[in-house]
Design an enzyme around this catalytic site. Structure first.
Site, PDB file in Angstrom:
ATOM      1  N   LYS A 112      36.099 -22.144   5.218  1.00  0.00           N
ATOM      2  CA  LYS A 112      37.314 -21.954   5.999  1.00  0.00           C
ATOM      3  C   LYS A 112      37.865 -23.293   6.516  1.00  0.00           C
ATOM      4  O   LYS A 112      39.060 -23.401   6.808  1.00  0.00           O
ATOM      5  CB  LYS A 112      37.045 -21.014   7.171  1.00  0.00           C
ATOM      6  CG  LYS A 112      36.471 -19.658   6.783  1.00  0.00           C
ATOM      7  CD  LYS A 112      37.449 -18.838   5.979  1.00  0.00           C
ATOM      8  CE  LYS A 112      36.874 -17.506   5.539  1.00  0.00           C
ATOM      9  NZ  LYS A 112      36.739 -16.524   6.592  1.00  0.00           N
ATOM     10  N   ASP A 113      37.014 -24.302   6.626  1.00  0.00           N
ATOM     11  CA  ASP A 113      37.478 -25.615   7.094  1.00  0.00           C
ATOM     12  C   ASP A 113      38.544 -26.197   6.168  1.00  0.00           C
ATOM     13  O   ASP A 113      39.427 -26.937   6.615  1.00  0.00           O
ATOM     14  CB  ASP A 113      36.310 -26.606   7.176  1.00  0.00           C
ATOM     15  CG  ASP A 113      35.334 -26.287   8.297  1.00  0.00           C
ATOM     16  OD1 ASP A 113      35.771 -25.770   9.337  1.00  0.00           O
ATOM     17  OD2 ASP A 113      34.133 -26.561   8.121  1.00  0.00           O
TER      18      ASP A 113
END
Length: 462
Positions: A112-113
């Site tokens: 998700k980063d």
């Protein structure tokens, strides 16, 4: 480039307005009015680009001139400067026909980063340029929350509230969210499942008056910026396999619960990336596998698994796929989603199912299969998979065809799920950033799983 709703009741809007709207005001999801087409010549030119350079080129197709290229380049460079690997998303060869795309080298050790570092910086940029109020509201099954918080913590003009299902994320996932003590961060542990959290989020965003009154912005993959950012690593991984002489069929196996990560791959293929197959890997919460198998989309009984980030029954990005499956017919999509809301199920006809099965393979991995894959690949290849990546690899072993090389998307560092890793008697060393979390105090509130309970908290916070 303009953006429209899958339900057809939102006038075409630009990129920045699409980011700020998040969920379309008619309850649908925003998609590009037209999908940019990337030629074979352009693909060859892009193959030699760094990750940051590639991201800039792809984002430019969707942003047009709303953000000057120099500003966009700075947003990209700043976002990926936080990653621990110079390649941002390196590709590891496991064997001749299997590669792992490591998406966990960002600050919270999760894929998700890749999108949320960019979206956090984008929100700050938009806030400063347009004097907009940014109040972010999101739900997480584990990884989105930590990544979203890390992307905006301490940033002026932005507040963020994240909902997560109380007691249903891993301990490290919980600590990554709740040990953040910045004043602009609120963590709410909701009594219920992730599907409850996600339903609340979508219903609050669908309450247009409430959404506008409190300036709510989306951080979940209902926000089209999340999807666009995730298309980049499909192109990047494809090019890295080409660098290694893989000139034949290249497929991707994607652990997914919300259909966002695999939809990004679907979008990349529609742009012109010659992906052979997309393998949809789920766990025992296998609504998406059943849809690919029989054309029926219907939630089953919730099951807690060793891959909790995929413990999802209702996939928030599924509507975007339906829009393209039905030939961009917003009237048909609106009817299908109304049917699903009323009856709790929808079914597609045989011709549509044939299209689905030509575009996706799918496999639901059982709990023991997931653990067995972790143990097997650690023993055979000295490579430690987290349980979500293990589902992707197990799906490859079941459905991959001969003559194709497959890239498994590795969505998280195994240290985030040590509870599962230890069940196969495998010891691992925590990265220092994760080890330090256990000594920090936590900050969260446990709340009931109702819209009103969340609204009360938001009114006080925002």
């Amino acid at each position: 480039m303009e953006y429209i709703s899958t339900r057809g009741q939102v006038a075409p809007i630009g990129f920045i307005d699409a980011i700020l709207m998040g969920l379309a005001d008619d309850g649908g999801l925003l998609v590009p009015k037209t999908i940019p087409q990337v030629s074979a010549d352009t693909l060859r030119a892009w193959q030699g680009l760094s990750y940051q350079e590639l991201a800039l080129e792809i984002f430019s197709l969707y942003v047009n001139d709303e953000i000057p290229r120099a500003d966009l380049k700075k947003l990209v460079d700043d976002s990926y400067a936080t990653f621990r690997h110079e390649d941002v998303t390196p590709v590891r060869r496991i064997r001749d026909d299997l590669y792992v795309l490591e998406l966990f080298h960002g600050p919270t050790f999760a894929f998700k980063d890749v999108a949320l570092q960019f979206l956090g910086n984008l929100y700050q940029y938009v806030s400063q340029k347009t004097n907009s109020i940014i109040h972010i509201l999101g739900a997480t099954s584990g990884d989105t929350g930590a990544s979203a918080i890390e992307g905006v913590r301490g940033k002026a003009g932005i507040r963020i509230c994240i909902l997560h299902p109380h007691g249903k994320v891993s301990k490290v996932q919980e600590l990554q969210m709740t040990t953040v003590d910045d004043a602009n961060v609120l963590n709410l542990a909701v009594e219920g499942t992730f599907d409850d959290c996600q339903r609340i989020i979508k219903e609050l965003f669908a309450d247009v008056d409430f959404k506008h009154r409190y300036h709510l912005r989306a951080i979940n993959s209902i926000n089209i910026a999340r999807i666009l950012a995730q298309t980049v690593y499909y192109f990047y991984a494809y090019f890295r396999l080409a660098d290694q002489g893989q000139a034949g069929k290249i497929s991707f196996s994607v652990p997914t619960g919300n259909f966002g990560d695999i939809f990004a791959g679907y979008l990349a293929r529609k742009m012109g990336l010659p992906i052979h197959r997309l393998i949809l890997a789920t766990n025992e919460n296998n609504i998406l596998e059943r849809f690919v198998s029989d054309g029926i989309y219907q939630p089953g009984e919730f099951r807690g698994t060793y891959s909790p980030s995929m413990d999802i029954q209702v996939a928030s990005n599924f509507e975007r796929y339906l829009y393209y499956l039905y030939g961009e017919d917003s009237t048909a999509v609106t009817a299908l989603m109304a049917q699903f809301k009323a009856e709790g199920r929808l079914e597609i006809p045989a011709d549509k199912l044939a299209t689905v099965q030509s575009e996706f393979a799918a496999y639901g991995v059982q709990n023991d299969e997931c653990l067995d894959a972790i143990g097997d690949y650690h023993a055979r290849y000295d490579y430690l998979l987290d349980p979500h990546t293990a589902c992707g690899v197990a799906a490859i072993d079941k459905v991959a065809g001969s003559g194709e090389a497959t890239v498994a998307l590795s969505t998280a560092h195994p240290a985030k799920f040590d509870e599962a890793i230890r069940l196969r008697s495998i010891a691992q060393t925590y990265p220092p950033q994760i080890k330090a979390l256990f000594d920090k105090p936590q900050h969260q509130r446990v709340v009931g799983g109702t819209n009103d309970a969340i609204k009360d908290e938001l009114v006080r916070f925002f």
